[in-house]
Design an enzyme around this catalytic site. Structure first.
Site, PDB file in Angstrom:
ATOM      1  N   VAL A 124       1.561 -19.608 -10.212  1.00 33.33           N
ATOM      2  CA  VAL A 124       2.764 -19.624  -9.372  1.00 33.33           C
ATOM      3  C   VAL A 124       3.402 -21.015  -9.381  1.00 33.33           C
ATOM      4  CG1 VAL A 124       3.669 -19.275  -7.030  1.00 33.33           C
ATOM      5  CG2 VAL A 124       1.915 -17.729  -7.939  1.00 33.33           C
TER       6      VAL A 124
ATOM      7  N   VAL B 241       3.592 -12.991   0.607  1.00 36.37           N
ATOM      8  CA  VAL B 241       3.504 -11.525   0.620  1.00 36.37           C
ATOM      9  C   VAL B 241       4.552 -10.943  -0.339  1.00 36.37           C
ATOM     10  CG1 VAL B 241       3.577  -9.437   2.033  1.00 36.37           C
ATOM     11  CG2 VAL B 241       2.861 -11.595   3.064  1.00 36.37           C
TER      12      VAL B 241
ATOM     13  N   GLY C 235      -5.160  -9.958 -17.963  1.00 33.11           N
ATOM     14  CA  GLY C 235      -4.779 -11.007 -17.029  1.00 33.11           C
ATOM     15  C   GLY C 235      -4.243 -10.472 -15.712  1.00 33.11           C
TER      16      GLY C 235
ATOM     17  N   ASP D 219      -7.183  -9.425  -0.209  1.00 35.62           N
ATOM     18  CA  ASP D 219      -5.839  -9.948  -0.453  1.00 35.62           C
ATOM     19  C   ASP D 219      -4.808  -9.145   0.353  1.00 35.62           C
ATOM     20  OD1 ASP D 219      -3.841 -11.403  -2.486  1.00 35.62           O
ATOM     21  OD2 ASP D 219      -3.271  -9.291  -2.388  1.00 35.62           O
TER      22      ASP D 219
ATOM     23  N   LYS E 219      -2.239 -10.148   3.693  1.00 37.71           N
ATOM     24  CA  LYS E 219      -0.797  -9.884   3.628  1.00 37.71           C
ATOM     25  C   LYS E 219      -0.330  -9.005   4.777  1.00 37.71           C
ATOM     26  CE  LYS E 219      -0.468 -10.560  -1.384  1.00 37.71           C
ATOM     27  NZ  LYS E 219      -0.587  -9.879  -2.691  1.00 37.71           N
TER      28      LYS E 219
END
Lengths: 436, 436
Positions: free
Chosen positions: B16, B134, B189, B203, B207
């Site tokens: 990111v 999110v 990936g 995860d 969120k």
């Protein structure tokens, strides 16, 4: 800010106005908590202050004189919801001149004069917000102006008019024709007595002009938006669309090309059934935004209605009130700092649907295909079918071609003796990256 | 503000981080135009400053010491993208203490310590933004905090983890089992070498905790989120789902009830194929928000990825920079001003799927149905099928029942002699207002 309360005036207690008022009144505790101090609807101006609305408001807040509200020094935020350019523009102008923040859902006003009013707000460090102008209750303007602000927007494509989508959904699912479905929509309150603005695509034109101007950071002249409505869509096209795996929608498309130009258009489209917009039914709206970094994001929800649109108008009020408390008004002004030329419609590239009637004799298909080929139109799908009246119908779906080449081919086909008539043409869209 | 340029420091040049850097560098002209002055990435801290990234940055901006950046008085905005709570929290804390605005996409940090850090930002009149935490590139936090701010949010429901959605899509479409698809996802990936956080639902838990806290304007303890992953989903369930017209998804649901309580959960769900989330395939995410006035709105797009998530991180930077120029920072702080008790999972109401094997003899169906009925579970769908091994399989879909009643019924069924095994159970969801 030392004020103990933020006062809001509302001009236009129609469908959206009533919804906005209801939300401000009924969710006042939530809004107070978010803003820090109460936000109160203290004045409502409407021509009709006799009809009872389903909102708990003291009768003393009502007036028939908008100026009473615009000139009230106690009012901080003015909501304009009367629609149309005049006198809405004059009202907004006066509000800004008098130092009041403004919220509107007036797509025509924003599309035509938004830049002037936004510049004026900017100079006065005032907020001027209009989330309700596009997509009803769907957040779209805010996200484009903020979350997606670092993206170069390449394309905005959406179903942005609930009335026409309701009509087209009914036509497709019930097999009814345009006129009878329009009457039904009018009876149900989904279409106005004078449906022109919706069915001719003008409403969608204003909305896509607004989205394009935000997305492409440039001013958009609404007269540059190509616009074609849904009144001529025949039941035959509905049947063919279904048979071939498509859905007919009124779609607004704004696209920016690498040469710096933009093309903006509203017209019926045959969407391949796998297209994300194909499943948008009834009065729902959906808008797809394509950014250079984010790719495709889609926003879906109620495209109109008293409470949905009223709630985002009230959302704008909350945002402005919060800014007032934090001395943070005037953050995002007009973002039209680029110029883009408009790609003429005849240079716009698209796939096309074409239905024609021909005399049923040998070599007709080859003759027609020859005309298409000579005009650089290559064919994706072709279906020929014998009709009872001894004519044959041929339906074509082409690969992408310029509008100019396609129109030229259609003109030529009309002069081919075996072609008795070109019954219909329509643009065709496939999902991004599809190999259909 | 008199500064001629806004300087940004980035901690964490991973997937990111690289995307955010690329957007800030490659769209610098657009960002400068929107902000009014240049926004420049002047320092990047990462443990690895040797590996070449596909971003044009002067080698001198790189450092292995985050503190160099946090203590640099010239840096205005710090982007934290290292993930996890420590040392991310300490970095953010230092940045805020040093008067720097902060952008992060760290869902675990926000879910666990967001309130503390937001309060700190608020007290210092600093912006603290986390749109990328999110939904990857999908605008969701901004719209909920602003456009939808006047709505009482009733329910948030979404597919918020791309890895598990990719795996479940592959399992459904290719008929493959979990383990083999996980390996494929790792090779492509889409799943990490240690996939626990994704496949066990952690995860998604972070969120939905964030979305619930914004929607319900209250703090959410992540430990109160019920969480169940996808590792136990069998190919049999995929087949049954398909046959019955459902799609299995890992769904996060936060719902507020009229008694002021909330229930927050992450678990596999059989979604009826007409549910708007049922068509969300692969690594895409989609989030439906239900507000009291707006009804249902849905946000759809890329739920992860370098450029999509990087672009909304950069969007937060643009927003903060714009605020700096207009002296408008610190607008929207923490909005958790209510308290809500948590509805215990056994009181949560849902439809259920139940698959069992029984000895194939007369009256078995009646016996099992009797146990369900005695526990207030009424049946919507039942299919019994003979298997080759002379056992029969019965699949039930129930009408809504509390989790407690359903679990009790399942426990009792396990003690019924003709029931040889209860093979699987799963929650079931239908579209809002459906009569299925």
């Amino acid at each position: 800010m030392n004020r103990k309360q933020i006062n809001v005036g509302l001009i236009g207690m129609g469908i959206v106005g009533t919804g906005a008022a209801k939300v401000l009144v009924e969710n006042a505790d939530l809004i107070t908590a978010k803003v820090g101090i109460p936000v109160k609807l203290t004045k409502v101006a409407d021509k009709d202050i006799v009809t009872k609305r389903p909102v708990e408001l003291d009768p003393s807040v009502f007036t028939t004189d908008a100026n009473e509200l615009l000139n009230d020094p106690d009012i901080d935020i003015v909501i304009e919801l009367i629609g149309g350019v005049h006198p809405a523009k004059e009202f907004v102008h006066t509000a800004l001149a008098n130092g009041k923040h403004v919220v509107t859902a007036n797509k025509e006003l924003i599309a035509k004069d938004g830049h002037e009013l936004m510049d004026m707000a900017d100079q006065n460090k005032l907020d001027f917000m209009f989330e309700g102008a596009v997509g009803g209750g769907i957040p779209i303007i805010g996200p484009m102006k903020t979350v997606l602000a670092a993206n170069r927007i390449k394309r905005v494509m959406g179903i942005v008019n609930g009335t026409t989508n309701f009509i087209l959904t009914k036509m497709a699912e019930d097999g009814a024709d345009f006129d009878s479905v329009l009457k039904e929509a009018q009876a149900m309150g989904y279409a106005e007595a004078n449906p022109t603005a919706d069915v001719e695509g003008y409403d969608a034109k204003y909305k896509i002009a607004i989205l394009a101007s935000i997305g492409f950071v440039c001013r958009v002249n609404v007269d540059d938006v190509y616009c074609e409505g849904i009144t001529k869509i025949a039941a035959d096209e509905m049947r063919w669309a279904k048979e071939l795996g498509y859905v007919i929608k009124l779609v607004a498309i704004a696209s920016a090309s690498d040469d710096g130009k933009m093309a903006i258009r509203v017209h019926p489209v045959m969407l391949h059934e796998t297209h994300p917009l194909a499943s948008v039914r009834g009065v729902s709206n959906a808008i797809m935004v394509n950014g250079d970094a984010v790719g495709d994001v889609m926003f879906f929800g109620p495209g109109a209605g008293s409470m949905p649109t009223g709630s985002v108008v009230a959302g704008d009020v909350v945002d402005i009130a919060r800014n007032m408390v934090k001395n943070a008004n005037g953050r995002v002004g007009c973002t039209c700092f680029e110029h883009r030329d408009v790609t003429p419609m005849d240079q716009v590239v698209s796939s096309h649907y074409l239905r024609m009637r021909v005399i049923d004799r040998p070599n007709v298909l080859a003759q027609v295909a020859g005309v298409l080929g000579a005009n650089d139109i290559s064919v994706r799908t072709v279906v020929q079918r014998q009709r009872l009246d001894e004519f044959a119908e041929i339906v074509w779906i082409t690969h992408p071609a310029t509008e100019g080449d396609f129109r030229r081919a259609v003109s030529e086909l009309k002069r081919v003796p075996v072609v008795t008539s070109v019954c219909a043409t329509m643009h065709v869209e496939f999902p991004a990256g599809s190999k259909y």
